[in-house]
Design a protein around this motif. Structure first.
Motif, PDB file in Angstrom:
ATOM      1  N   THR A   1      39.216  44.952  34.548  1.00  0.00           N
ATOM      2  CA  THR A   1      40.473  45.603  34.910  1.00  0.00           C
ATOM      3  C   THR A   1      40.902  46.669  33.911  1.00  0.00           C
ATOM      4  O   THR A   1      41.845  47.407  34.172  1.00  0.00           O
ATOM      5  CB  THR A   1      41.604  44.568  35.040  1.00  0.00           C
ATOM      6  OG1 THR A   1      41.843  43.943  33.764  1.00  0.00           O
ATOM      7  CG2 THR A   1      41.255  43.513  36.069  1.00  0.00           C
TER       8      THR A   1
ATOM      9  N   ARG B   1      36.774  48.291  33.774  1.00  0.00           N
ATOM     10  CA  ARG B   1      37.264  48.975  34.973  1.00  0.00           C
ATOM     11  C   ARG B   1      36.274  50.036  35.429  1.00  0.00           C
ATOM     12  O   ARG B   1      36.017  50.184  36.640  1.00  0.00           O
ATOM     13  CB  ARG B   1      38.625  49.605  34.683  1.00  0.00           C
ATOM     14  CG  ARG B   1      39.218  50.407  35.845  1.00  0.00           C
ATOM     15  CD  ARG B   1      39.430  49.532  37.083  1.00  0.00           C
ATOM     16  NE  ARG B   1      39.923  50.317  38.197  1.00  0.00           N
ATOM     17  CZ  ARG B   1      41.210  50.461  38.519  1.00  0.00           C
ATOM     18  NH1 ARG B   1      42.151  49.873  37.774  1.00  0.00           N
ATOM     19  NH2 ARG B   1      41.564  51.175  39.559  1.00  0.00           N
TER      20      ARG B   1
ATOM     21  N   ASP C   1      34.529  50.076  39.075  1.00  0.00           N
ATOM     22  CA  ASP C   1      34.650  51.221  39.979  1.00  0.00           C
ATOM     23  C   ASP C   1      33.280  51.764  40.368  1.00  0.00           C
ATOM     24  O   ASP C   1      33.034  52.086  41.541  1.00  0.00           O
ATOM     25  CB  ASP C   1      35.462  52.330  39.304  1.00  0.00           C
ATOM     26  CG  ASP C   1      36.950  52.026  39.258  1.00  0.00           C
ATOM     27  OD1 ASP C   1      37.392  51.096  39.949  1.00  0.00           O
ATOM     28  OD2 ASP C   1      37.671  52.729  38.525  1.00  0.00           O
TER      29      ASP C   1
ATOM     30  N   PRO D   1      40.633  46.630  40.842  1.00  0.00           N
ATOM     31  CA  PRO D   1      40.511  47.620  41.925  1.00  0.00           C
ATOM     32  C   PRO D   1      40.437  46.943  43.292  1.00  0.00           C
ATOM     33  O   PRO D   1      39.988  45.795  43.415  1.00  0.00           O
ATOM     34  CB  PRO D   1      39.196  48.335  41.589  1.00  0.00           C
ATOM     35  CG  PRO D   1      38.926  48.032  40.161  1.00  0.00           C
ATOM     36  CD  PRO D   1      39.506  46.692  39.906  1.00  0.00           C
ATOM     37  N   ASP D   2      40.862  47.670  44.298  1.00  0.00           N
ATOM     38  CA  ASP D   2      40.715  47.178  45.666  1.00  0.00           C
ATOM     39  C   ASP D   2      39.231  47.034  45.999  1.00  0.00           C
ATOM     40  O   ASP D   2      38.401  47.822  45.551  1.00  0.00           O
ATOM     41  CB  ASP D   2      41.360  48.151  46.650  1.00  0.00           C
ATOM     42  CG  ASP D   2      42.876  48.204  46.516  1.00  0.00           C
ATOM     43  OD1 ASP D   2      43.448  47.221  46.019  1.00  0.00           O
ATOM     44  OD2 ASP D   2      43.462  49.237  46.905  1.00  0.00           O
TER      45      ASP D   2
ATOM     46  N   TYR E   1      41.122  55.723  31.506  1.00  0.00           N
ATOM     47  CA  TYR E   1      41.451  54.315  31.280  1.00  0.00           C
ATOM     48  C   TYR E   1      41.346  53.898  29.818  1.00  0.00           C
ATOM     49  O   TYR E   1      41.466  52.709  29.500  1.00  0.00           O
ATOM     50  CB  TYR E   1      40.587  53.362  32.134  1.00  0.00           C
ATOM     51  CG  TYR E   1      40.683  53.579  33.614  1.00  0.00           C
ATOM     52  CD1 TYR E   1      41.860  53.314  34.296  1.00  0.00           C
ATOM     53  CD2 TYR E   1      39.596  54.048  34.353  1.00  0.00           C
ATOM     54  CE1 TYR E   1      41.962  53.507  35.661  1.00  0.00           C
ATOM     55  CE2 TYR E   1      39.689  54.254  35.717  1.00  0.00           C
ATOM     56  CZ  TYR E   1      40.873  53.980  36.364  1.00  0.00           C
ATOM     57  OH  TYR E   1      40.973  54.176  37.726  1.00  0.00           O
TER      58      TYR E   1
END
Length: 330
Positions: A9, A14, A18, A38-39, A156
């Protein structure tokens, strides 16, 4: 590919998540629930530092797991042993800090490393990362991939290095620019780190790999110029010699993020040998793209980068910068 992401996350985790989703991988993110993943992932909650904290993973099987843990190696040991037999490959995001200091310029993955133990609790960063490596090897042998990353920049970022330079230069005025202007820098964009790591999983690579751009991928001058262009700033860069900066008591790396004066520390951080990773497909985007995308991300979150609680806050206090520039000592 079925990927288990321990974390997933923030920053490196992350970016890995992704990138895996973009490839159409089936991604499970195991985390404590403090940040939204993330979705598109399967999110499982647990605290790997507690007794039975991994139990939610007991019924799963994955082609690979990526672990970015940076603290007590015993936590990596417990996770690796828990997942052995149900995960094909253990990818541990380590660090070039595992090399015994000073590493010198041009040393590759065969260089001497610090002492470490997979049974250690809280230890210094280098020993923690080395202990994590040993834990991955102990449980997975040749199926353990050790990604020894160097300086990591990009969207990020929760350390604050590139975000500090961007926000400082955006404020404009006179900016202390640490020289030499043509001093070579070596770093890895977090998305290039993720892309190479996923490629390595597909290739079933194992063992240690230095993961950072080739030496001289950019320079201090190019980095600061890219920050000025990206932010539209008319900042006046006042280039200062390393000797003057050190004499003034300004701290490299922490107060002037990314920058280290010429010498052993610079050679260790910015002159690493990455020929092994390059031979397996490592691609590094230009500094302009890293800077622009980091600035764009900062704007989406209000301009203030998140800060990892276990890392020091970086940046030069305005009064310290002003006093140095006013002294004319540069």
């Amino acid at each position: 590919m079925r990927l288990l992401m321990l974390g997933g996350t923030e920053f490196v985790g992350r970016a890995m998540t992704d990138a895996a989703l973009a490839r159409g991988w089936d991604v499970t993110v195991f985390h404590r629930g403090r940040h939204e993943p993330p979705d598109g992932v399967t999110a499982l909650h647990g605290d790997r530092t507690t007794r039975d904290g991994l139990d939610v993973l007991a019924g799963g099987e994955w082609d690979a797991v990526i672990d970015t843990w940076s603290a007590a190696p015993s936590v990596v040991r417990d996770a690796a042993r828990f997942l052995r037999g149900r995960v094909g490959q253990y990818v541990y995001i380590s660090s070039r800090s595992v090399y015994a200091y000073p590493t010198g310029a041009g040393l590759d993955e065969s260089a001497a490393v610090v002492e470490g133990s997979m049974d250690d609790g809280d230890v210094a960063y280098a020993e923690a990362k080395r202990g994590g490596e040993l834990a991955a090897i102990d449980a997975f042998g040749d199926n353990a991939l050790l990604v020894r990353a160097g300086l990591i920049l990009g969207p990020y970022e929760n350390i604050g290095r590139l975000p500090w330079w961007l926000t400082r230069i955006a404020r404009a005025g006179r900016v202390l620019a640490p020289g030499p202007r043509d001093m070579a820098l070596q770093y890895i964009d977090v998305r290039d780190l993720a892309a190479w790591t996923l490629d390595a999983i597909e290739q079933r690579l194992g063992g240690p790999y230095n993961l950072v751009s080739p030496p001289g991928h950019t320079t201090m001058g190019d980095l600061l110029a890219a920050c000025a262009r990206t932010t539209g700033s008319d900042a006046e860069f006042v280039w200062a010699s390393p000797e003057a900066i050190l004499k003034a008591g300004i701290e490299p790396w922490i107060q002037l993020p990314i920058w280290l004066p010429p010498g052993e520390e610079h050679d260790s951080m910015h002159q690493g040998n990455v020929s092994k990773a390059l031979a397996t497909g490592l691609h590094c985007r230009p500094i302009e793209e890293t800077v622009q995308d980091t600035w764009n991300w900062l704007q989406t979150i209000g301009g203030q980068a998140p800060q990892r609680p276990d890392r020091p806050t970086v940046g030069l206090p305005p009064d310290t910068e002003a006093a140095f520039l006013d002294s004319g000592a540069h």
